[in-house]
Design a protein around this motif. Structure first.
Motif, short mmCIF file in Angstrom:
data_model
loop_
_atom_site.label_atom_id
_atom_site.label_comp_id
_atom_site.label_asym_id
_atom_site.label_seq_id
_atom_site.Cartn_x
_atom_site.Cartn_y
_atom_site.Cartn_z
N MET A 85 0.85 -1.17 0.00
CA MET A 85 0.00 0.00 0.00
C MET A 85 0.90 1.24 0.00
SD MET A 85 -2.91 1.09 2.76
CE MET A 85 -3.94 -0.27 2.34
N GLU A 86 0.61 2.19 -0.89
CA GLU A 86 1.41 3.39 -1.02
C GLU A 86 0.70 4.55 -0.34
OE1 GLU A 86 3.29 6.06 -4.62
OE2 GLU A 86 1.76 4.59 -5.03
N PHE A 87 1.34 5.18 0.60
CA PHE A 87 0.75 6.32 1.29
C PHE A 87 1.31 7.61 0.74
CE2 PHE A 87 -0.01 3.06 4.44
CZ PHE A 87 -1.30 3.34 4.82
N CYS A 145 -8.78 16.58 9.86
CA CYS A 145 -7.66 15.64 9.90
C CYS A 145 -7.87 14.63 8.78
CB CYS A 145 -7.55 14.96 11.25
SG CYS A 145 -8.97 13.93 11.71
N THR A 146 -6.83 13.91 8.44
CA THR A 146 -6.95 12.91 7.38
C THR A 146 -6.97 11.51 7.98
OG1 THR A 146 -4.56 12.86 7.04
CG2 THR A 146 -5.84 14.31 5.62
N SER A 147 -7.76 10.65 7.34
CA SER A 147 -7.70 9.22 7.62
C SER A 147 -6.98 8.59 6.42
CB SER A 147 -9.10 8.65 7.82
OG SER A 147 -9.90 8.88 6.68
N SER A 148 -7.02 7.31 6.28
CA SER A 148 -6.20 6.65 5.25
C SER A 148 -6.59 7.00 3.81
CB SER A 148 -6.22 5.14 5.43
OG SER A 148 -7.53 4.65 5.27
N GLU A 149 -7.83 7.44 3.57
CA GLU A 149 -8.23 7.74 2.19
C GLU A 149 -9.04 9.02 2.05
OE1 GLU A 149 -10.31 4.22 0.90
OE2 GLU A 149 -8.46 3.37 0.11
N GLY A 150 -9.03 9.89 3.05
CA GLY A 150 -9.81 11.11 2.92
C GLY A 150 -9.62 12.06 4.08
N PHE A 178 -10.92 10.78 -0.98
CA PHE A 178 -9.96 11.12 -2.03
C PHE A 178 -9.88 10.07 -3.13
CE2 PHE A 178 -7.37 13.42 1.43
CZ PHE A 178 -8.13 14.56 1.30
N GLY A 179 -10.03 8.82 -2.79
CA GLY A 179 -9.91 7.76 -3.78
C GLY A 179 -8.49 7.23 -3.91
N TYR A 180 -7.61 7.62 -3.01
CA TYR A 180 -6.25 7.10 -2.96
C TYR A 180 -5.78 7.20 -1.51
CZ TYR A 180 -5.43 12.13 -3.44
OH TYR A 180 -5.48 13.48 -3.28
N ASP A 181 -4.70 6.51 -1.19
CA ASP A 181 -4.20 6.47 0.18
C ASP A 181 -3.42 7.72 0.53
OD1 ASP A 181 -3.40 2.96 -0.14
OD2 ASP A 181 -5.25 3.90 0.51
N VAL A 182 -3.64 8.21 1.74
CA VAL A 182 -2.88 9.33 2.29
C VAL A 182 -2.42 8.94 3.69
CG1 VAL A 182 -4.00 11.15 0.96
CG2 VAL A 182 -4.94 10.49 3.16
N GLU A 183 -1.46 9.67 4.20
CA GLU A 183 -0.98 9.41 5.55
C GLU A 183 -1.98 9.97 6.55
OE1 GLU A 183 2.48 11.32 8.12
OE2 GLU A 183 3.25 10.07 6.49
N PRO A 184 -2.50 9.14 7.44
CA PRO A 184 -3.48 9.61 8.43
C PRO A 184 -2.88 10.59 9.43
CG PRO A 184 -3.50 7.21 8.27
CD PRO A 184 -2.29 7.69 7.53
N THR A 185 -3.66 11.61 9.76
CA THR A 185 -3.28 12.57 10.81
C THR A 185 -4.29 12.58 11.95
OG1 THR A 185 -4.39 14.42 9.72
CG2 THR A 185 -2.04 14.07 9.20
N CYS A 186 -5.41 11.88 11.78
CA CYS A 186 -6.44 11.85 12.83
C CYS A 186 -5.96 11.01 14.01
CB CYS A 186 -7.72 11.22 12.30
SG CYS A 186 -8.54 12.14 10.98
N ALA A 187 -6.34 11.43 15.20
CA ALA A 187 -6.08 10.65 16.39
C ALA A 187 -6.91 9.37 16.33
CB ALA A 187 -6.44 11.44 17.65
N GLU A 188 -6.47 8.33 17.02
CA GLU A 188 -7.17 7.04 17.00
C GLU A 188 -8.64 7.17 17.37
OE1 GLU A 188 -6.04 3.54 17.11
OE2 GLU A 188 -4.13 4.02 16.19
N ASN A 189 -8.94 7.93 18.40
CA ASN A 189 -10.32 8.05 18.88
C ASN A 189 -10.88 9.45 18.65
OD1 ASN A 189 -10.27 5.43 19.88
ND2 ASN A 189 -9.31 6.11 21.78
N PHE A 190 -10.72 9.93 17.43
CA PHE A 190 -11.23 11.28 17.17
C PHE A 190 -12.73 11.21 17.07
CE2 PHE A 190 -11.13 9.59 12.97
CZ PHE A 190 -12.09 10.26 12.28
#
Length: 190
Positions: free
Chosen positions: A1-3, A154-159, A178-190
């Motif tokens: 998987m490409e982030f 914040c971002t999750s894995s795809e949006g 987004f339709g593609y993978d991004v690096e998540p910035t959201c906290a686990e329990n946001f």
């Protein structure tokens, strides 16, 4: 998987060294804006070089909104006035309502001033008028007697998630896929 790391996205909205189209993630680091309006949404400059608003609120032609935009130096600014031009009917919508599964409306927007639409952009929109606010360190505070409404992204894995929080309770939760993978910035329990 490409982030895709948000740091890889340059001022033009293109990903350096990656063969994918990317949206310039305007508040991807869990930013927060404090305002006095409880009506908000995503503002998006899309590949057709037009500005769109995605929101839960049904709006009319010429209704006022204010939105985050990118200045000539590539820095996010808040807020520029705009008006609703028309409702856009679409079969596929990248935005969904995570909290109540309500209907998302897409509107074509006309900004008050000319802005750079040469690259893709995703930011926050506030519906109505923010009469007075201060901007400091990615925070916009409305000055007045109304209860403040904080917008966080914040971002999750795809949006990207847009959370509207009032009195520490999430009142609104929109998600832009987004339709593609991004690096998540959201906290686990946001």
């Amino acid at each position: 998987m490409e982030f895709i790391n948000w740091r890889q996205i340059n001022r033009t909205g293109l990903i350096m060294g990656v063969n994918k189209i990317a949206i310039f993630l305007s508040l991807a680091l869990c930013s927060a804006y404090t305002i006095a309006s409880e009506d908000s949404g995503f503002i998006s400059i899309e590949s057709d070089k037009k500005i769109y608003l995605y929101t839960l609120k049904k709006m009319q032609r010429n209704d006022l909104l204010q939105f985050q935009y990118r200045d000539n130096d590539g820095k996010e600014k808040c807020c520029m006035e705009a008006h609703i031009r028309k409702l856009v009917i679409t079969k596929q919508n990248p935005v969904s309502d995570y909290k109540s599964e309500g209907k998302i409306y897409k509107y074509l927007v006309t900004p008050k001033n000319r802005i750079d639409k040469s690259s893709l952009f995703l930011g926050i929109a506030v519906l109505g008028k923010v009469r007075a606010f201060s901007e400091k360190n990615n925070e916009v505070s409305k000055i007045g007697d109304r209860v403040n409404f904080t917008l966080k992204t914040c971002t999750s894995s795809e949006g990207m998630h847009l959370l509207g929080i009032k009195n520490n309770i999430v009142e609104e939760h929109l998600y832009y896929y987004f339709g593609y993978d991004v690096e998540p910035t959201c906290a686990e329990n946001f």
